[in-house]
Design a protein around this motif. Structure first.
Motif, short mmCIF file in Angstrom:
data_model
loop_
_atom_site.label_atom_id
_atom_site.label_comp_id
_atom_site.label_asym_id
_atom_site.label_seq_id
_atom_site.Cartn_x
_atom_site.Cartn_y
_atom_site.Cartn_z
N UNK A 1 0.84 -1.21 0.00
CA UNK A 1 0.00 0.00 0.00
C UNK A 1 0.87 1.26 0.00
N UNK A 2 1.96 1.23 0.77
CA UNK A 2 2.83 2.39 0.89
C UNK A 2 3.47 2.75 -0.45
N UNK A 43 -8.39 -1.54 5.78
CA UNK A 43 -8.42 -0.91 7.10
C UNK A 43 -7.11 -0.17 7.36
N UNK A 44 -7.22 0.90 8.16
CA UNK A 44 -6.05 1.73 8.41
C UNK A 44 -5.02 1.13 9.33
N UNK A 45 -5.46 0.42 10.37
CA UNK A 45 -4.50 -0.09 11.34
C UNK A 45 -5.05 -1.21 12.18
N UNK A 46 -4.15 -1.84 12.93
CA UNK A 46 -4.50 -2.93 13.84
C UNK A 46 -3.75 -2.74 15.16
N UNK A 94 -8.81 5.30 16.97
CA UNK A 94 -9.38 3.96 17.14
C UNK A 94 -10.49 3.69 16.13
N UNK A 95 -11.20 4.72 15.70
CA UNK A 95 -12.28 4.53 14.72
C UNK A 95 -11.77 4.07 13.36
N UNK A 96 -10.47 4.21 13.13
CA UNK A 96 -9.89 3.81 11.83
C UNK A 96 -9.10 2.51 11.93
N UNK A 97 -9.35 1.74 12.99
CA UNK A 97 -8.69 0.45 13.16
C UNK A 97 -9.66 -0.67 12.82
N UNK A 98 -9.13 -1.87 12.63
CA UNK A 98 -9.97 -3.04 12.42
C UNK A 98 -10.95 -3.14 13.60
N UNK A 117 -5.01 -7.01 4.56
CA UNK A 117 -5.92 -5.91 4.20
C UNK A 117 -5.84 -4.74 5.18
N UNK A 118 -4.77 -4.71 5.99
CA UNK A 118 -4.60 -3.65 6.99
C UNK A 118 -3.28 -2.92 6.72
N UNK A 119 -3.33 -1.59 6.73
CA UNK A 119 -2.15 -0.82 6.38
C UNK A 119 -1.00 -1.01 7.37
#
Length: 312
Positions: A1-2, A43-46, A94-98, A117-119
């Motif tokens: 993704x990066x 998803x943005x993060x985990x 936190x709203x942008x995490x899995x 599927x997570x950045x």
């Protein structure tokens, strides 16, 4: 993704910054929000959001604001503006995490991230061993960097952090002290420690010169990861190596979790944690804790010592 050309162009167009490995929490949070698109299956993060792991992220975010967690006399400084802001930012991203991140333990986190599927994620050497294993779909697909830092004025404050480690110790009640001591020496010799570190399912990560040049270790971790890990290890802020460390962090984790779930405000959560920290310090012996803290402050990297401040 990066490295996706389309993503890089869109990011630069939107923010006016190149899409690169983030050096600050501000950059990482911005990138997490940019990549977060559940409708597109991305998803943005985990990042960890369970009480037992939550404190570690906040600890780095707080240091990145440029303040010591305790004053020289062990007065907690975490419930002032820097600590509250660090917690507010942690909660906001936190709203942008899995979504299920709040229920995932250590190994479940690794397994979820391996789906690809997570950045971004935050992990350790063991995380890398798992994700770099021959059967992992993430092998060779990750870009590595230290945990982010922050800006103090116009200067970058790096705050990489290793929050735990393995040690060989000999108990005072042991009836075989010399044998225990000799085994400890044996276990950390170049030959034996390298055998342990290169084990794909082992518990030890590189810490000796010989480890980084060993082909087996390189295969277990990947050379790009080892380069970042070594540089990070040499410049990391220390863990809170004081008597009662687990009490301090368990109290912090519970307080952060209550704020995360909206039971109390960040300010109330951190004020209560600071009050409980005072009790822990008194119970441990304030005079001895002050001496330990002074020694620990001297073990911070020179750049961190120069930029970290006490709250007036």
């Amino acid at each position: 993704m990066l490295h996706d050309p389309d993503m890089r162009a869109r990011y630069a167009d939107r923010f006016g910054y190149s899409l690169t490995t983030p050096s600050t929490w501000e950059e990482l949070d911005r990138q997490i929000r940019f990549f977060h698109a559940p409708a597109a299956g991305r998803y943005g993060g985990l990042l960890f959001r369970t009480p037992g792991y939550l404190a570690w992220e906040w600890w780095v975010r707080f240091h990145a604001k440029g303040y010591w967690p305790f004053s020289p006399d062990m007065t907690p400084q975490i419930s002032e503006e820097a600590g509250i802001t660090a917690l507010e930012e942690l909660i906001a991203i936190t709203d942008c995490l899995v979504p299920e991140t709040s229920s995932l333990g250590l190994f479940e986190n690794w397994s979820r991230y391996a789906k690809g599927d997570v950045y971004c994620n935050i992990g350790w050497g063991g995380t890398q061993k798992y994700l770099n294993s021959p059967q992992s779909p993430m092998r060779g697909r990750m870009v590595h960097g230290p945990t982010p830092g922050g800006k103090v004025g116009n200067e970058l404050l790096p705050t990489p952090y290793f929050n735990w480690g393995w040690s060989f110790v000999v108990g005072t009640a042991s009836t075989q002290k010399e044998l225990g001591y000799l085994f400890s020496l044996f276990a950390v010799t170049p030959a034996m420690s390298t055998l342990a570190v290169r084990q794909a399912d082992g518990f030890f990560d590189p810490y000796r010169e010989e480890h980084y040049s060993d082909p087996g270790v390189q295969d277990a971790y990947s050379e790009p990861f080892l380069k970042v890990q070594r540089a990070t290890l040499e410049g990391a802020i220390p863990d809170l190596y004081l008597k009662g460390q687990s009490e301090y962090f368990q109290t912090l984790g519970r307080g952060l979790d209550r704020a995360l779930h909206g039971d109390v405000t960040p300010q109330v959560a951190l004020t209560r944690v600071a009050q409980q920290w005072e009790v822990i310090t008194s119970r441990a012996g304030r005079e001895s804790q002050v001496k330990r803290w002074s020694q620990l402050r001297s073990r911070y990297p020179p750049e961190a010592r120069r930029l970290l401040r006490d709250i007036a």
